[in-house]
Motif scaffolding. Structure first.
Motif, PDB file in Angstrom:
ATOM      1  N   ARG A  14       0.833  -1.200   0.000  1.00  0.00           N
ATOM      2  CA  ARG A  14       0.000   0.000   0.000  1.00  0.00           C
ATOM      3  C   ARG A  14       0.869   1.252   0.000  1.00  0.00           C
ATOM      4  NH1 ARG A  14      -4.267   1.830   4.765  1.00  0.00           N
ATOM      5  NH2 ARG A  14      -4.812   3.805   3.793  1.00  0.00           N
ATOM      6  N   SER A  15       0.400   2.241  -0.744  1.00  0.00           N
ATOM      7  CA  SER A  15       1.032   3.559  -0.713  1.00  0.00           C
ATOM      8  C   SER A  15       0.080   4.521  -0.035  1.00  0.00           C
ATOM      9  CB  SER A  15       1.331   4.053  -2.135  1.00  0.00           C
ATOM     10  OG  SER A  15       2.387   3.308  -2.685  1.00  0.00           O
ATOM     11  N   PHE A  16       0.616   5.304   0.879  1.00  0.00           N
ATOM     12  CA  PHE A  16      -0.182   6.292   1.600  1.00  0.00           C
ATOM     13  C   PHE A  16       0.094   7.671   1.013  1.00  0.00           C
ATOM     14  CE2 PHE A  16       0.507   2.797   4.511  1.00  0.00           C
ATOM     15  CZ  PHE A  16      -0.731   2.644   5.105  1.00  0.00           C
ATOM     16  N   PRO A  17      -0.908   8.316   0.442  1.00  0.00           N
ATOM     17  CA  PRO A  17      -0.689   9.682  -0.045  1.00  0.00           C
ATOM     18  C   PRO A  17      -0.332  10.607   1.114  1.00  0.00           C
ATOM     19  CG  PRO A  17      -2.729   8.775  -0.922  1.00  0.00           C
ATOM     20  CD  PRO A  17      -2.253   7.825   0.146  1.00  0.00           C
ATOM     21  N   LEU A  18       0.717  11.398   0.914  1.00  0.00           N
ATOM     22  CA  LEU A  18       1.159  12.333   1.950  1.00  0.00           C
ATOM     23  C   LEU A  18       0.892  13.780   1.575  1.00  0.00           C
ATOM     24  CD1 LEU A  18       4.611  10.788   2.968  1.00  0.00           C
ATOM     25  CD2 LEU A  18       2.360  10.416   4.023  1.00  0.00           C
ATOM     26  N   GLU A  19       0.880  14.049   0.284  1.00  0.00           N
ATOM     27  CA  GLU A  19       0.668  15.425  -0.163  1.00  0.00           C
ATOM     28  C   GLU A  19      -0.012  15.406  -1.532  1.00  0.00           C
ATOM     29  OE1 GLU A  19       4.181  17.813  -0.007  1.00  0.00           O
ATOM     30  OE2 GLU A  19       3.274  19.406  -1.199  1.00  0.00           O
ATOM     31  N   ARG A  20      -0.927  16.342  -1.707  1.00  0.00           N
ATOM     32  CA  ARG A  20      -1.642  16.458  -2.985  1.00  0.00           C
ATOM     33  C   ARG A  20      -1.485  17.884  -3.507  1.00  0.00           C
ATOM     34  NH1 ARG A  20      -5.255  12.104  -3.608  1.00  0.00           N
ATOM     35  NH2 ARG A  20      -5.447  10.859  -1.715  1.00  0.00           N
ATOM     36  N   ASP A  21      -1.564  18.012  -4.831  1.00  0.00           N
ATOM     37  CA  ASP A  21      -1.506  19.356  -5.403  1.00  0.00           C
ATOM     38  C   ASP A  21      -2.906  19.966  -5.389  1.00  0.00           C
ATOM     39  OD1 ASP A  21      -2.926  18.305  -7.545  1.00  0.00           O
ATOM     40  OD2 ASP A  21      -1.218  18.300  -8.913  1.00  0.00           O
ATOM     41  N   GLY A  22      -3.034  21.144  -5.945  1.00  0.00           N
ATOM     42  CA  GLY A  22      -4.304  21.856  -5.942  1.00  0.00           C
ATOM     43  C   GLY A  22      -5.425  21.134  -6.669  1.00  0.00           C
TER      44      GLY A  22
ATOM     45  N   SER B 164       5.364   4.311   0.886  1.00  0.00           N
ATOM     46  CA  SER B 164       5.018   2.885   0.802  1.00  0.00           C
ATOM     47  C   SER B 164       5.920   2.110   1.748  1.00  0.00           C
ATOM     48  CB  SER B 164       5.218   2.366  -0.632  1.00  0.00           C
ATOM     49  OG  SER B 164       4.452   3.089  -1.547  1.00  0.00           O
ATOM     50  N   PRO B 165       5.434   1.800   2.932  1.00  0.00           N
ATOM     51  CA  PRO B 165       6.258   0.996   3.840  1.00  0.00           C
ATOM     52  C   PRO B 165       6.661  -0.327   3.177  1.00  0.00           C
ATOM     53  CG  PRO B 165       4.344   1.864   4.985  1.00  0.00           C
ATOM     54  CD  PRO B 165       4.146   2.138   3.522  1.00  0.00           C
ATOM     55  N   ASP B 166       7.829  -0.821   3.538  1.00  0.00           N
ATOM     56  CA  ASP B 166       8.384  -1.997   2.872  1.00  0.00           C
ATOM     57  C   ASP B 166       7.550  -3.256   3.067  1.00  0.00           C
ATOM     58  OD1 ASP B 166      10.644  -0.571   1.942  1.00  0.00           O
ATOM     59  OD2 ASP B 166      11.579  -0.802   3.906  1.00  0.00           O
ATOM     60  N   PHE B 167       7.114  -3.503   4.291  1.00  0.00           N
ATOM     61  CA  PHE B 167       6.416  -4.755   4.585  1.00  0.00           C
ATOM     62  C   PHE B 167       5.139  -4.474   5.355  1.00  0.00           C
ATOM     63  CE2 PHE B 167      10.770  -6.068   4.029  1.00  0.00           C
ATOM     64  CZ  PHE B 167      10.655  -7.248   3.324  1.00  0.00           C
ATOM     65  N   TYR B 168       4.181  -5.364   5.166  1.00  0.00           N
ATOM     66  CA  TYR B 168       2.973  -5.374   5.988  1.00  0.00           C
ATOM     67  C   TYR B 168       2.824  -6.781   6.553  1.00  0.00           C
ATOM     68  CZ  TYR B 168      -1.871  -5.186   7.484  1.00  0.00           C
ATOM     69  OH  TYR B 168      -3.019  -5.247   8.242  1.00  0.00           O
ATOM     70  N   LEU B 169       2.639  -6.849   7.871  1.00  0.00           N
ATOM     71  CA  LEU B 169       2.448  -8.137   8.544  1.00  0.00           C
ATOM     72  C   LEU B 169       0.973  -8.222   8.923  1.00  0.00           C
ATOM     73  CD1 LEU B 169       5.586  -8.068  10.888  1.00  0.00           C
ATOM     74  CD2 LEU B 169       5.430  -8.674   8.458  1.00  0.00           C
ATOM     75  N   PRO B 170       0.163  -8.893   8.102  1.00  0.00           N
ATOM     76  CA  PRO B 170      -1.291  -8.860   8.312  1.00  0.00           C
ATOM     77  C   PRO B 170      -1.747  -9.430   9.652  1.00  0.00           C
ATOM     78  CG  PRO B 170      -0.720 -10.421   6.572  1.00  0.00           C
ATOM     79  CD  PRO B 170       0.531  -9.688   6.929  1.00  0.00           C
ATOM     80  N   ASP B 171      -1.052 -10.437  10.163  1.00  0.00           N
ATOM     81  CA  ASP B 171      -1.478 -11.021  11.440  1.00  0.00           C
ATOM     82  C   ASP B 171      -1.231 -10.077  12.615  1.00  0.00           C
ATOM     83  OD1 ASP B 171      -2.323 -13.319  10.139  1.00  0.00           O
ATOM     84  OD2 ASP B 171      -0.362 -14.271  10.325  1.00  0.00           O
ATOM     85  N   LEU B 172      -0.356  -9.124  12.430  1.00  0.00           N
ATOM     86  CA  LEU B 172      -0.064  -8.146  13.484  1.00  0.00           C
ATOM     87  C   LEU B 172      -0.630  -6.772  13.150  1.00  0.00           C
ATOM     88  CD1 LEU B 172       3.672  -9.114  14.074  1.00  0.00           C
ATOM     89  CD2 LEU B 172       1.693  -9.780  15.445  1.00  0.00           C
TER      90      LEU B 172
END
Length: 123
Positions: free
Chosen positions: A39-47, A56-64
């Motif tokens: 997943r990528s998290f938007p941090l900033e948007r233009d007008g 985009s964090p490197d890893f996601y641990l779904p069980d945690l």
């Protein structure tokens, strides 16, 4: 990667750094389910509302329900990533994120008896 394990069959992940590949091996060895940059998290948007900066964090641990970011870069390059992490935490306070810095990753490798990565592969 590209093998069958607790995560099931999957195509090979294309890791950006050798440290990410090694971390994935550790997770596989301990049968911890993971996803790579899911997943990528938007941090900033233009007008116009278009995303101009994301994280985009490197890893996601779904069980945690935990995202992991490996930051094995030189300290001088970590400042920019730390800024992104702070912004992510401001915008998405419910997202659980853990950062592993180079010293943390070296300790992790040592703890499990793995050799340190060559410096050219750790950055």
């Amino acid at each position: 990667m590209g093998h069958t394990n607790i995560n099931g069959p999957r195509p090979p992940a294309r890791f950006a750094h050798a440290s990410e590949r090694e971390f994935a091996r550790l997770l596989d060895f301990y049968a911890i389910r993971w996803e790579y940059e899911p997943r990528s998290f938007p941090l900033e948007r233009d007008g116009n509302g278009r995303v101009v900066e994301s994280f985009s964090p490197d890893f996601y641990l779904p069980d945690l329900d935990l995202y992991i970011e490996l930051t094995t870069l030189k300290q001088s390059l970590v400042t920019r990533k730390n800024r992104k992490v702070r912004r992510l935490r401001e915008l998405y306070p419910d997202v659980r994120l853990m950062i592993l810095y180079a010293r943390d990753f070296r300790k992790l490798l040592a703890k499990y008896g793995l050799p340190p990565l060559p410096s050219s592969e750790a950055s």
